[in-house]
Design a protein around this motif. Structure first.
Motif, PDB file in Angstrom:
ATOM      1  N   LYS A  24      36.340  35.662  37.405  1.00  0.00           N
ATOM      2  CA  LYS A  24      36.636  37.031  37.843  1.00  0.00           C
ATOM      3  C   LYS A  24      37.473  37.013  39.119  1.00  0.00           C
ATOM      4  O   LYS A  24      38.449  37.758  39.247  1.00  0.00           O
ATOM      5  CB  LYS A  24      35.328  37.791  38.062  1.00  0.00           C
ATOM      6  CG  LYS A  24      35.494  39.229  38.381  1.00  0.00           C
ATOM      7  CD  LYS A  24      35.900  39.995  37.153  1.00  0.00           C
ATOM      8  CE  LYS A  24      35.793  41.483  37.415  1.00  0.00           C
ATOM      9  NZ  LYS A  24      36.350  42.245  36.307  1.00  0.00           N
ATOM     10  N   LEU A  25      37.117  36.147  40.061  1.00  0.00           N
ATOM     11  CA  LEU A  25      37.889  36.042  41.299  1.00  0.00           C
ATOM     12  C   LEU A  25      39.290  35.505  41.024  1.00  0.00           C
ATOM     13  O   LEU A  25      40.277  35.994  41.586  1.00  0.00           O
ATOM     14  CB  LEU A  25      37.162  35.156  42.319  1.00  0.00           C
ATOM     15  CG  LEU A  25      35.868  35.737  42.881  1.00  0.00           C
ATOM     16  CD1 LEU A  25      35.203  34.725  43.812  1.00  0.00           C
ATOM     17  CD2 LEU A  25      36.118  37.048  43.606  1.00  0.00           C
ATOM     18  N   LYS A  26      39.381  34.514  40.152  1.00  0.00           N
ATOM     19  CA  LYS A  26      40.679  33.946  39.791  1.00  0.00           C
ATOM     20  C   LYS A  26      41.594  35.013  39.187  1.00  0.00           C
ATOM     21  O   LYS A  26      42.781  35.070  39.494  1.00  0.00           O
ATOM     22  CB  LYS A  26      40.491  32.791  38.809  1.00  0.00           C
ATOM     23  CG  LYS A  26      41.767  32.065  38.467  1.00  0.00           C
ATOM     24  CD  LYS A  26      41.491  30.880  37.556  1.00  0.00           C
ATOM     25  CE  LYS A  26      42.766  30.125  37.251  1.00  0.00           C
ATOM     26  NZ  LYS A  26      42.511  28.963  36.400  1.00  0.00           N
ATOM     27  N   ALA A  27      41.032  35.874  38.352  1.00  0.00           N
ATOM     28  CA  ALA A  27      41.798  36.964  37.744  1.00  0.00           C
ATOM     29  C   ALA A  27      42.325  37.936  38.801  1.00  0.00           C
ATOM     30  O   ALA A  27      43.321  38.613  38.588  1.00  0.00           O
ATOM     31  CB  ALA A  27      40.944  37.706  36.729  1.00  0.00           C
ATOM     32  N   ASN A  28      41.648  37.966  39.959  1.00  0.00           N
ATOM     33  CA  ASN A  28      42.065  38.817  41.070  1.00  0.00           C
ATOM     34  C   ASN A  28      42.811  38.031  42.144  1.00  0.00           C
ATOM     35  O   ASN A  28      42.923  38.468  43.283  1.00  0.00           O
ATOM     36  CB  ASN A  28      40.843  39.511  41.673  1.00  0.00           C
ATOM     37  CG  ASN A  28      40.355  40.651  40.821  1.00  0.00           C
ATOM     38  OD1 ASN A  28      40.870  41.753  40.914  1.00  0.00           O
ATOM     39  ND2 ASN A  28      39.383  40.379  39.955  1.00  0.00           N
ATOM     40  N   LYS A  29      43.282  36.827  41.761  1.00  0.00           N
ATOM     41  CA  LYS A  29      44.093  35.966  42.618  1.00  0.00           C
ATOM     42  C   LYS A  29      43.365  35.518  43.904  1.00  0.00           C
ATOM     43  O   LYS A  29      43.958  35.404  44.962  1.00  0.00           O
ATOM     44  CB  LYS A  29      45.414  36.644  42.964  1.00  0.00           C
ATOM     45  CG  LYS A  29      46.266  36.918  41.737  1.00  0.00           C
ATOM     46  CD  LYS A  29      47.569  37.564  42.098  1.00  0.00           C
ATOM     47  CE  LYS A  29      48.501  37.827  40.976  1.00  0.00           C
ATOM     48  NZ  LYS A  29      48.091  38.042  39.670  1.00  0.00           N
ATOM     49  N   HIS A  56      39.473  35.794  52.445  1.00  0.00           N
ATOM     50  CA  HIS A  56      39.289  36.544  51.204  1.00  0.00           C
ATOM     51  C   HIS A  56      37.861  37.066  51.031  1.00  0.00           C
ATOM     52  O   HIS A  56      37.555  37.702  50.020  1.00  0.00           O
ATOM     53  CB  HIS A  56      39.622  35.672  49.996  1.00  0.00           C
ATOM     54  CG  HIS A  56      41.025  35.188  49.960  1.00  0.00           C
ATOM     55  ND1 HIS A  56      42.110  36.019  49.882  1.00  0.00           N
ATOM     56  CD2 HIS A  56      41.529  33.936  50.015  1.00  0.00           C
ATOM     57  CE1 HIS A  56      43.219  35.309  49.879  1.00  0.00           C
ATOM     58  NE2 HIS A  56      42.893  34.037  49.965  1.00  0.00           N
ATOM     59  N   LYS A  59      37.228  41.031  50.261  1.00  0.00           N
ATOM     60  CA  LYS A  59      37.705  41.438  48.939  1.00  0.00           C
ATOM     61  C   LYS A  59      36.871  40.769  47.847  1.00  0.00           C
ATOM     62  O   LYS A  59      36.482  41.409  46.873  1.00  0.00           O
ATOM     63  CB  LYS A  59      39.179  41.079  48.773  1.00  0.00           C
ATOM     64  CG  LYS A  59      39.765  41.518  47.450  1.00  0.00           C
ATOM     65  CD  LYS A  59      41.239  41.201  47.338  1.00  0.00           C
ATOM     66  CE  LYS A  59      41.787  41.610  45.993  1.00  0.00           C
ATOM     67  NZ  LYS A  59      43.193  41.253  45.832  1.00  0.00           N
ATOM     68  N   ALA A  60      36.589  39.479  48.018  1.00  0.00           N
ATOM     69  CA  ALA A  60      35.812  38.740  47.030  1.00  0.00           C
ATOM     70  C   ALA A  60      34.399  39.304  46.914  1.00  0.00           C
ATOM     71  O   ALA A  60      33.865  39.431  45.809  1.00  0.00           O
ATOM     72  CB  ALA A  60      35.768  37.262  47.391  1.00  0.00           C
ATOM     73  N   ILE A  63      34.407  42.391  44.792  1.00  0.00           N
ATOM     74  CA  ILE A  63      34.594  42.046  43.376  1.00  0.00           C
ATOM     75  C   ILE A  63      33.288  41.513  42.778  1.00  0.00           C
ATOM     76  O   ILE A  63      32.905  41.897  41.673  1.00  0.00           O
ATOM     77  CB  ILE A  63      35.744  41.031  43.213  1.00  0.00           C
ATOM     78  CG1 ILE A  63      37.067  41.701  43.564  1.00  0.00           C
ATOM     79  CG2 ILE A  63      35.764  40.439  41.804  1.00  0.00           C
ATOM     80  CD1 ILE A  63      38.221  40.740  43.763  1.00  0.00           C
TER      81      ILE A  63
END
Length: 69
Positions: A24-29, A56, A59-60, A63
């Motif tokens: 999920k985090l990867k999808a949000n860069k 990060h 933001k992380a 998410i």
């Protein structure tokens, strides 16, 4: 705190859920990784730590809270 310092964002009991959170985090860069992945099946002994760079974290965290709800 150094913006490039690695911090623990969350500790999961389940390796599958932790892996989904990383995705999920990867999808949000947002770059992240797991630590302490000592597991038996899908359950972790002591938990699996989700790590991110401190820059990060805010933001992380948002998410992951949405992901867990």
């Amino acid at each position: 705190m150094n913006r490039n310092e690695i911090v623990t964002l969350y500790t999961f009991k389940d390796i599958l859920e932790a892996t989904l959170a990383v995705d999920k985090l990867k999808a949000n860069k947002i770059e992240s990784f797991l630590q302490d992945e000592t597991t038996s099946g899908y359950k972790s002994f002591g938990g699996v730590e989700l790590k991110v760079f401190s820059k990060h974290k805010k933001k992380a965290d948002k998410i992951i809270v949405e992901f867990k709800n």
